[in-house]
Design a protein around this motif. Sequence first.
Motif, PDB file in Angstrom:
ATOM      1  N   ARG A  66       0.840  -1.209   0.000  1.00 43.25           N
ATOM      2  CA  ARG A  66       0.000   0.000   0.000  1.00 43.25           C
ATOM      3  C   ARG A  66       0.874   1.258   0.000  1.00 43.25           C
ATOM      4  NH1 ARG A  66      -4.505   0.282   4.101  1.00 43.25           N
ATOM      5  NH2 ARG A  66      -5.196   1.834   2.614  1.00 43.25           N
ATOM      6  N   GLN A  67       1.970   1.235   0.744  1.00 48.64           N
ATOM      7  CA  GLN A  67       2.877   2.380   0.760  1.00 48.64           C
ATOM      8  C   GLN A  67       3.462   2.619  -0.629  1.00 48.64           C
ATOM      9  OE1 GLN A  67       6.765   1.810   2.334  1.00 48.64           O
ATOM     10  NE2 GLN A  67       6.910   3.898   3.134  1.00 48.64           N
ATOM     11  N   LEU A  68       3.880   1.554  -1.295  1.00 47.19           N
ATOM     12  CA  LEU A  68       4.452   1.686  -2.637  1.00 47.19           C
ATOM     13  C   LEU A  68       3.422   2.185  -3.647  1.00 47.19           C
ATOM     14  CD1 LEU A  68       6.655  -1.525  -2.724  1.00 47.19           C
ATOM     15  CD2 LEU A  68       7.483   0.841  -2.770  1.00 47.19           C
ATOM     16  N   ARG A  69       2.170   1.839  -3.428  1.00 49.10           N
ATOM     17  CA  ARG A  69       1.097   2.324  -4.305  1.00 49.10           C
ATOM     18  C   ARG A  69       0.702   3.758  -3.980  1.00 49.10           C
ATOM     19  NH1 ARG A  69      -2.459  -3.044  -3.951  1.00 49.10           N
ATOM     20  NH2 ARG A  69      -1.529  -4.136  -5.716  1.00 49.10           N
ATOM     21  N   GLY A  70       1.117   4.237  -2.820  1.00 47.20           N
ATOM     22  CA  GLY A  70       0.780   5.598  -2.422  1.00 47.20           C
ATOM     23  C   GLY A  70      -0.533   5.708  -1.681  1.00 47.20           C
ATOM     24  N   ASP A  71      -1.105   4.578  -1.265  1.00 44.85           N
ATOM     25  CA  ASP A  71      -2.367   4.622  -0.532  1.00 44.85           C
ATOM     26  C   ASP A  71      -2.248   3.940   0.834  1.00 44.85           C
ATOM     27  OD1 ASP A  71      -2.238   1.962  -1.249  1.00 44.85           O
ATOM     28  OD2 ASP A  71      -4.226   1.864  -2.140  1.00 44.85           O
ATOM     29  N   GLY A  72      -1.050   3.976   1.392  1.00 42.42           N
ATOM     30  CA  GLY A  72      -0.786   3.252   2.627  1.00 42.42           C
ATOM     31  C   GLY A  72      -1.086   3.993   3.899  1.00 42.42           C
ATOM     32  N   GLY A  73      -1.545   5.225   3.797  1.00 45.60           N
ATOM     33  CA  GLY A  73      -1.775   5.973   5.023  1.00 45.60           C
ATOM     34  C   GLY A  73      -0.454   6.217   5.737  1.00 45.60           C
ATOM     35  N   ASP A  74      -0.469   6.135   7.039  1.00 50.04           N
ATOM     36  CA  ASP A  74       0.741   6.351   7.825  1.00 50.04           C
ATOM     37  C   ASP A  74       1.422   5.010   8.106  1.00 50.04           C
ATOM     38  OD1 ASP A  74       2.756   7.293   9.394  1.00 50.04           O
ATOM     39  OD2 ASP A  74       1.469   8.363  10.799  1.00 50.04           O
ATOM     40  N   PHE A  75       2.332   4.624   7.230  1.00 50.25           N
ATOM     41  CA  PHE A  75       3.047   3.358   7.339  1.00 50.25           C
ATOM     42  C   PHE A  75       3.826   3.277   8.642  1.00 50.25           C
ATOM     43  CE2 PHE A  75       6.661   0.555   5.893  1.00 50.25           C
ATOM     44  CZ  PHE A  75       5.920  -0.604   5.798  1.00 50.25           C
ATOM     45  N   SER A  76       4.286   4.408   9.153  1.00 51.93           N
ATOM     46  CA  SER A  76       5.071   4.399  10.387  1.00 51.93           C
ATOM     47  C   SER A  76       4.245   3.923  11.581  1.00 51.93           C
ATOM     48  CB  SER A  76       5.683   5.774  10.661  1.00 51.93           C
ATOM     49  OG  SER A  76       4.679   6.732  10.844  1.00 51.93           O
ATOM     50  N   VAL A  77       2.942   4.172  11.574  1.00 54.65           N
ATOM     51  CA  VAL A  77       2.074   3.679  12.659  1.00 54.65           C
ATOM     52  C   VAL A  77       2.056   2.150  12.647  1.00 54.65           C
ATOM     53  CG1 VAL A  77      -0.303   3.601  13.520  1.00 54.65           C
ATOM     54  CG2 VAL A  77       0.667   5.764  12.723  1.00 54.65           C
ATOM     55  N   LEU A  78       1.901   1.567  11.461  1.00 51.16           N
ATOM     56  CA  LEU A  78       1.928   0.114  11.332  1.00 51.16           C
ATOM     57  C   LEU A  78       3.275  -0.438  11.778  1.00 51.16           C
ATOM     58  CD1 LEU A  78       0.706  -2.588  10.396  1.00 51.16           C
ATOM     59  CD2 LEU A  78       1.583  -2.060   8.104  1.00 51.16           C
ATOM     60  N   LEU A  79       4.360   0.213  11.367  1.00 50.66           N
ATOM     61  CA  LEU A  79       5.695  -0.247  11.755  1.00 50.66           C
ATOM     62  C   LEU A  79       5.893  -0.200  13.266  1.00 50.66           C
ATOM     63  CD1 LEU A  79       8.144   1.161   9.076  1.00 50.66           C
ATOM     64  CD2 LEU A  79       7.530  -1.211   9.515  1.00 50.66           C
ATOM     65  N   ARG A  80       5.389   0.847  13.908  1.00 47.41           N
ATOM     66  CA  ARG A  80       5.498   0.928  15.372  1.00 47.41           C
ATOM     67  C   ARG A  80       4.753  -0.234  16.028  1.00 47.41           C
ATOM     68  NH1 ARG A  80       4.837   6.313  14.206  1.00 47.41           N
ATOM     69  NH2 ARG A  80       6.718   7.517  14.510  1.00 47.41           N
ATOM     70  N   CYS A  81       3.596  -0.547  15.505  1.00 49.78           N
ATOM     71  CA  CYS A  81       2.807  -1.663  16.027  1.00 49.78           C
ATOM     72  C   CYS A  81       3.568  -2.983  15.836  1.00 49.78           C
ATOM     73  CB  CYS A  81       1.459  -1.702  15.325  1.00 49.78           C
ATOM     74  SG  CYS A  81       0.370  -2.993  15.911  1.00 49.78           S
ATOM     75  N   ILE A  82       4.058  -3.213  14.642  1.00 49.73           N
ATOM     76  CA  ILE A  82       4.806  -4.443  14.358  1.00 49.73           C
ATOM     77  C   ILE A  82       6.074  -4.500  15.202  1.00 49.73           C
ATOM     78  CG2 ILE A  82       6.133  -5.632  12.564  1.00 49.73           C
ATOM     79  CD1 ILE A  82       3.971  -4.743  10.564  1.00 49.73           C
ATOM     80  N   SER A  83       6.723  -3.380  15.380  1.00 50.48           N
ATOM     81  CA  SER A  83       7.916  -3.325  16.221  1.00 50.48           C
ATOM     82  C   SER A  83       7.581  -3.685  17.666  1.00 50.48           C
ATOM     83  CB  SER A  83       8.541  -1.927  16.141  1.00 50.48           C
ATOM     84  OG  SER A  83       9.699  -1.865  16.925  1.00 50.48           O
ATOM     85  N   SER A  84       6.422  -3.240  18.130  1.00 46.31           N
ATOM     86  CA  SER A  84       6.037  -3.545  19.521  1.00 46.31           C
ATOM     87  C   SER A  84       5.702  -5.024  19.703  1.00 46.31           C
ATOM     88  CB  SER A  84       4.844  -2.676  19.943  1.00 46.31           C
ATOM     89  OG  SER A  84       3.652  -3.115  19.315  1.00 46.31           O
ATOM     90  N   TRP A  85       5.415  -5.735  18.624  1.00 43.74           N
ATOM     91  CA  TRP A  85       5.131  -7.171  18.712  1.00 43.74           C
ATOM     92  C   TRP A  85       6.392  -8.022  18.670  1.00 43.74           C
ATOM     93  CZ3 TRP A  85       0.777  -7.103  14.512  1.00 43.74           C
ATOM     94  CH2 TRP A  85      -0.359  -6.516  15.056  1.00 43.74           C
TER      95      TRP A  85
END
Length: 181
Positions: A66-85
């Motif tokens: 989705r990030q590469l398509r330009g419709d990913g929203g805030d990818f950093s929020v997802l990364l923070r979540c995945i990092s916390s897991w």
Amino acid sequence: MATKTRADLLKRLDPYWKMEAANVLFVPAFLIWLSDWRLSWITLAPMVAIMLLLVIGTLYWRGKVRQLRGDGGDFSVLLRCISSWRQPALALTLCGCVSAMLGWLVPSWSAGLADRNIATGCAVLAVLEYINYYHRQLQHFDNRDDFQRLLAGKGFRKSWLARDIEVLNRPSTSPKRLDFD
């Protein structure tokens, strides 16, 4: 190495999240079928660890596409979540390894040889998935450039998720580029 376009990257990466999502269900279903429905608690922790890591992979690859398509929203929020897991995934993976080992040390705790073998296989897969996502890219068979790099003796590169989390955690003075190099 040939220059890759965004379209080439999307074509290669889009199936990843779908494959990971399908495997969240198919891997446990196959293993349960393989055991003839005779699994014990020793298989539960490593199987759940695999499922969690596949969910993490599903979310990461879908977010990346989705990030590469330009419709990913805030990818950093997802990364923070995945990092916390990361720590819970590691803890569950280690519990799965201990659980599988206990099946061999105390065979009466298992439902038989198939159960112990499946628990061990799940534990090994969970360790490999954890390393593949949070540390080093172990999967090289699906991309010719990666495979050639491995055959050339250049070793395993840092996983894409690990690189994205590293960029995310850089001090705010650094540009936050979350993409593939």
